[in-house]
Write a protein that holds these residues in place. Sequence first.
Motif, PDB file in Angstrom:
ATOM      1  N   PHE A  91      41.812  22.706  39.914  1.00 41.23           N
ATOM      2  CA  PHE A  91      42.956  23.608  39.835  1.00 41.23           C
ATOM      3  C   PHE A  91      42.662  24.771  38.891  1.00 41.23           C
ATOM      4  CE2 PHE A  91      46.918  24.847  37.683  1.00 41.23           C
ATOM      5  CZ  PHE A  91      47.648  25.309  38.770  1.00 41.23           C
ATOM      6  N   ILE A  92      42.069  24.495  37.720  1.00 38.71           N
ATOM      7  CA  ILE A  92      41.746  25.544  36.752  1.00 38.71           C
ATOM      8  C   ILE A  92      40.723  26.501  37.338  1.00 38.71           C
ATOM      9  CG2 ILE A  92      40.725  25.982  34.495  1.00 38.71           C
ATOM     10  CD1 ILE A  92      41.880  23.286  33.569  1.00 38.71           C
ATOM     11  N   ALA A  93      39.684  25.942  38.024  1.00 32.69           N
ATOM     12  CA  ALA A  93      38.685  26.804  38.641  1.00 32.69           C
ATOM     13  C   ALA A  93      39.321  27.681  39.713  1.00 32.69           C
ATOM     14  CB  ALA A  93      37.560  25.946  39.241  1.00 32.69           C
ATOM     15  N   GLY A  94      40.281  27.120  40.476  1.00 31.59           N
ATOM     16  CA  GLY A  94      40.958  27.904  41.510  1.00 31.59           C
ATOM     17  C   GLY A  94      41.753  29.052  40.930  1.00 31.59           C
ATOM     18  N   LEU A  95      42.390  28.840  39.757  1.00 32.91           N
ATOM     19  CA  LEU A  95      43.128  29.924  39.106  1.00 32.91           C
ATOM     20  C   LEU A  95      42.194  31.079  38.759  1.00 32.91           C
ATOM     21  CD1 LEU A  95      45.594  27.989  36.743  1.00 32.91           C
ATOM     22  CD2 LEU A  95      46.081  29.110  38.939  1.00 32.91           C
ATOM     23  N   GLY A  96      41.000  30.754  38.301  1.00 35.96           N
ATOM     24  CA  GLY A  96      40.041  31.806  37.996  1.00 35.96           C
ATOM     25  C   GLY A  96      39.666  32.607  39.233  1.00 35.96           C
ATOM     26  N   LYS A  97      39.489  31.896  40.374  1.00 34.11           N
ATOM     27  CA  LYS A  97      39.165  32.585  41.613  1.00 34.11           C
ATOM     28  C   LYS A  97      40.303  33.535  42.010  1.00 34.11           C
ATOM     29  CE  LYS A  97      35.353  30.172  42.486  1.00 34.11           C
ATOM     30  NZ  LYS A  97      34.009  30.765  42.569  1.00 34.11           N
ATOM     31  N   LEU A  98      41.564  33.053  41.885  1.00 32.73           N
ATOM     32  CA  LEU A  98      42.701  33.873  42.257  1.00 32.73           C
ATOM     33  C   LEU A  98      42.842  35.077  41.334  1.00 32.73           C
ATOM     34  CD1 LEU A  98      45.366  31.134  43.132  1.00 32.73           C
ATOM     35  CD2 LEU A  98      43.986  32.537  44.688  1.00 32.73           C
ATOM     36  N   ALA A  99      42.478  34.900  40.029  1.00 30.35           N
ATOM     37  CA  ALA A  99      42.520  36.034  39.108  1.00 30.35           C
ATOM     38  C   ALA A  99      41.558  37.122  39.561  1.00 30.35           C
ATOM     39  CB  ALA A  99      42.187  35.564  37.696  1.00 30.35           C
ATOM     40  N   ALA A 100      40.400  36.711  40.027  1.00 27.07           N
ATOM     41  CA  ALA A 100      39.428  37.681  40.541  1.00 27.07           C
ATOM     42  C   ALA A 100      39.963  38.371  41.791  1.00 27.07           C
ATOM     43  CB  ALA A 100      38.102  36.982  40.849  1.00 27.07           C
ATOM     44  N   ALA A 101      40.627  37.592  42.680  1.00 27.59           N
ATOM     45  CA  ALA A 101      41.182  38.180  43.900  1.00 27.59           C
ATOM     46  C   ALA A 101      42.266  39.206  43.574  1.00 27.59           C
ATOM     47  CB  ALA A 101      41.745  37.074  44.786  1.00 27.59           C
ATOM     48  N   LEU A 102      43.138  38.912  42.573  1.00 29.86           N
ATOM     49  CA  LEU A 102      44.187  39.852  42.188  1.00 29.86           C
ATOM     50  C   LEU A 102      43.606  41.148  41.652  1.00 29.86           C
ATOM     51  CD1 LEU A 102      46.761  37.401  40.522  1.00 29.86           C
ATOM     52  CD2 LEU A 102      47.045  38.685  42.661  1.00 29.86           C
ATOM     53  N   SER A 103      42.469  41.036  40.913  1.00 29.60           N
ATOM     54  CA  SER A 103      41.853  42.258  40.399  1.00 29.60           C
ATOM     55  C   SER A 103      41.369  43.148  41.544  1.00 29.60           C
ATOM     56  CB  SER A 103      40.692  41.905  39.465  1.00 29.60           C
ATOM     57  OG  SER A 103      39.645  41.269  40.192  1.00 29.60           O
ATOM     58  N   TRP A 104      40.845  42.526  42.624  1.00 31.73           N
ATOM     59  CA  TRP A 104      40.412  43.324  43.780  1.00 31.73           C
ATOM     60  C   TRP A 104      41.632  43.932  44.500  1.00 31.73           C
ATOM     61  CZ3 TRP A 104      35.861  45.180  44.422  1.00 31.73           C
ATOM     62  CH2 TRP A 104      34.735  44.502  43.921  1.00 31.73           C
ATOM     63  N   ALA A 105      42.731  43.185  44.536  1.00 26.79           N
ATOM     64  CA  ALA A 105      43.935  43.731  45.170  1.00 26.79           C
ATOM     65  C   ALA A 105      44.461  44.948  44.403  1.00 26.79           C
ATOM     66  CB  ALA A 105      45.019  42.658  45.267  1.00 26.79           C
ATOM     67  N   LEU A 106      44.424  44.877  43.066  1.00 26.17           N
ATOM     68  CA  LEU A 106      44.851  46.005  42.244  1.00 26.17           C
ATOM     69  C   LEU A 106      43.983  47.234  42.489  1.00 26.17           C
ATOM     70  CD1 LEU A 106      45.585  44.226  38.823  1.00 26.17           C
ATOM     71  CD2 LEU A 106      47.250  45.162  40.442  1.00 26.17           C
ATOM     72  N   LEU A 107      42.698  47.006  42.779  1.00 29.88           N
ATOM     73  CA  LEU A 107      41.811  48.144  43.031  1.00 29.88           C
ATOM     74  C   LEU A 107      42.017  48.701  44.437  1.00 29.88           C
ATOM     75  CD1 LEU A 107      39.320  49.879  42.159  1.00 29.88           C
ATOM     76  CD2 LEU A 107      37.899  48.149  43.284  1.00 29.88           C
ATOM     77  N   ALA A 108      42.231  47.811  45.407  1.00 27.11           N
ATOM     78  CA  ALA A 108      42.266  48.240  46.801  1.00 27.11           C
ATOM     79  C   ALA A 108      43.420  49.204  47.081  1.00 27.11           C
ATOM     80  CB  ALA A 108      42.371  47.010  47.718  1.00 27.11           C
ATOM     81  N   TRP A 109      44.588  48.951  46.497  1.00 30.91           N
ATOM     82  CA  TRP A 109      45.781  49.746  46.837  1.00 30.91           C
ATOM     83  C   TRP A 109      45.594  51.235  46.516  1.00 30.91           C
ATOM     84  CZ3 TRP A 109      49.760  48.405  49.716  1.00 30.91           C
ATOM     85  CH2 TRP A 109      50.839  49.256  49.797  1.00 30.91           C
ATOM     86  N   PRO A 110      45.122  51.616  45.327  1.00 31.60           N
ATOM     87  CA  PRO A 110      44.961  53.068  45.089  1.00 31.60           C
ATOM     88  C   PRO A 110      43.614  53.611  45.598  1.00 31.60           C
ATOM     89  CG  PRO A 110      44.537  51.865  43.074  1.00 31.60           C
ATOM     90  CD  PRO A 110      44.972  50.847  44.080  1.00 31.60           C
ATOM     91  N   LEU A 111      42.584  52.780  45.666  1.00 30.89           N
ATOM     92  CA  LEU A 111      41.252  53.315  45.939  1.00 30.89           C
ATOM     93  C   LEU A 111      41.048  53.612  47.425  1.00 30.89           C
ATOM     94  CD1 LEU A 111      38.629  54.010  44.449  1.00 30.89           C
ATOM     95  CD2 LEU A 111      37.768  51.736  45.068  1.00 30.89           C
TER      96      LEU A 111
END
Length: 610
Positions: A91-111
């Motif tokens: 579960f903890i490892a999965g949270l880290g993966k999702l944190a990485a995915a959210l960072s890509w989502a934050l980049l994708a919207w304006p870029l």
Amino acid sequence: MTTHPPAPLRQSGPIAAALLPIVRRNYLPALLVNYVASTAVSVLAATAGITWVWWWFGLVSLVSLVRIAVHRTIAAAVARGTGPAPGRELFIAGLGKLAAALSWALLAWPLLVVADPLVKFAASIVLAGMAAGAIGILAPFGVVGPLYILIVMVPGSIRLMLAAGPDFVIGALGLVFCSVMIAGHRANRILLLQSVQLGRRNSELMAEILDANQTLENKVRERTETLEHQASHDLLTGLLNRRGLSEQFEKAMPRLGAAEVYFLDLNRFKRINDTLGHDAGDYVLREIALRLMARLPANALIARWGGDELVVVTPGAAQGGTSSSVMENLFATPYVFYGQTLDIGASIGVAHYPDDGQGLEELIWAADLAATQAKRQNVTTPLSYDHSLAVALQRRERIADDIAAGLKQDQFWLAFQPIVAAATGDLHGFEALLRWTHPTLGTLAPDEFIPIAEESNQIAMLGAWVLDRACAAAARWQRGGVRAAVAVNCSVRQLSQPEFVDTVRGALTRHQLGAQWLHLEVTESVFMPADDAQTLAVLTQLDELGICLAVDDFGTGYSSLARLRDFPMRQIKIDKSFIADIDGRSRSVIEGAALIARRFDLQIVAEGVE
């Protein structure tokens, strides 16, 4: 067709524990790939003038550092045995993966709406690649995997669809690609869970196999013991071999107060093999082994050391007399092979532990040296090692090593003994006598260094030197008006070499000496039938050159009138031992030799007349 039950999509504790090593193994490499991709996109965007991307890159770096710290902390806790349960760690490892995915989502919207097409499409490719990679990397995660793909792909795809023109099509394709990736993740996860279940079943089968293999292991152990016995024993005789003797001696050493090591070097064994075949030789070895095992004490170590060499170790000094008696009587009873009595014996040396050596190799070396001396002296009883044998061996090795250097440094020289007619006193010639003035050992007699030269295969080199110097001296005599021949001793080893004739012919030509002025003397061992065809051929060629051939030390060796008749000899030299006893029984030998010489028309030279 084999079917498998469907794998559960939700993992239980055992399944989570089985998936956890895969997650741990892939965690840091996946994080590194994510960070490298983030760096590449940031650099590309910054090159296009988009400076705010560095704020996003800083966020990614911070999230990555936190993920690494959490991963290392959990790893340390697991190493101490205080780590979280497998499900919680996943579960903890999965949270880290999702944190990485959210960072890509934050980049994708304006870029994805910037004007630069290179930045836009490069970012789209990277996002699609990250989603595609999640199919395999995130297969252990049931919920996190699809959610990661959605977070990475959906915001950017929607953002593109909101734009006009081709971007709408690319965004729609992104949503389709997202659905395909989620389906691929599900299929990959099912396959992974089935593999885990299969692994668990394999573990259960392995336990059953281990039980079934218990009998097989027992058989393997028995076979191993058999192979170990064969590795330490001689297959022909059943005695210990070198390895076995070394191992047994090492085990027995702590208990040895004293011991005797016998080295047996069989005599005439090669001749038995050559004349009667290897079956006869094998019979001899087996029979000797049986006699030794039957007659020696039970604690004696008996080994076949080499082809025709045996080693016996008898613990305890008190048993020395018994063991020595066994060795002396070992060949008293004949060895009969299919009705034929075999002529076999042994040269036996004995070394004493610990006086003559502390280790087995040292003791065998000493016993072997004593056996060699026994063979040289033709002794049939065990001969004990003495330090003088080692000193003599060192002296022999020193002499053998220095022969070649002595020739180069002119340490050898020739003395010439005149040969005169007994009736008139006229000079007939000189015998060339080789001498060696060694720089440290002093003057060495030929009786000492000639046998060593023969054993070390240097006699041909030494003989060629003597022949050359003798021919040079005879040529000087001729030029000075002295009409005398020179007599040179040559070894049977030289006569066994076909090139010896060329060596003689070359010496005569080099010094312009007529062949009639050269006499070559050979001992009676030349008549031994071992290689008489080759020897006769060489002697015949020398005789055809006009060289006088003489039999040296006549009467002391292998006398054969048939050989004397067949070989082209012109002269016999009566050994000086008979001359020294001319008033005793040796007179009859001299008279017999003279009669033989007259009948064969041979010249007679008597040695030792001073």
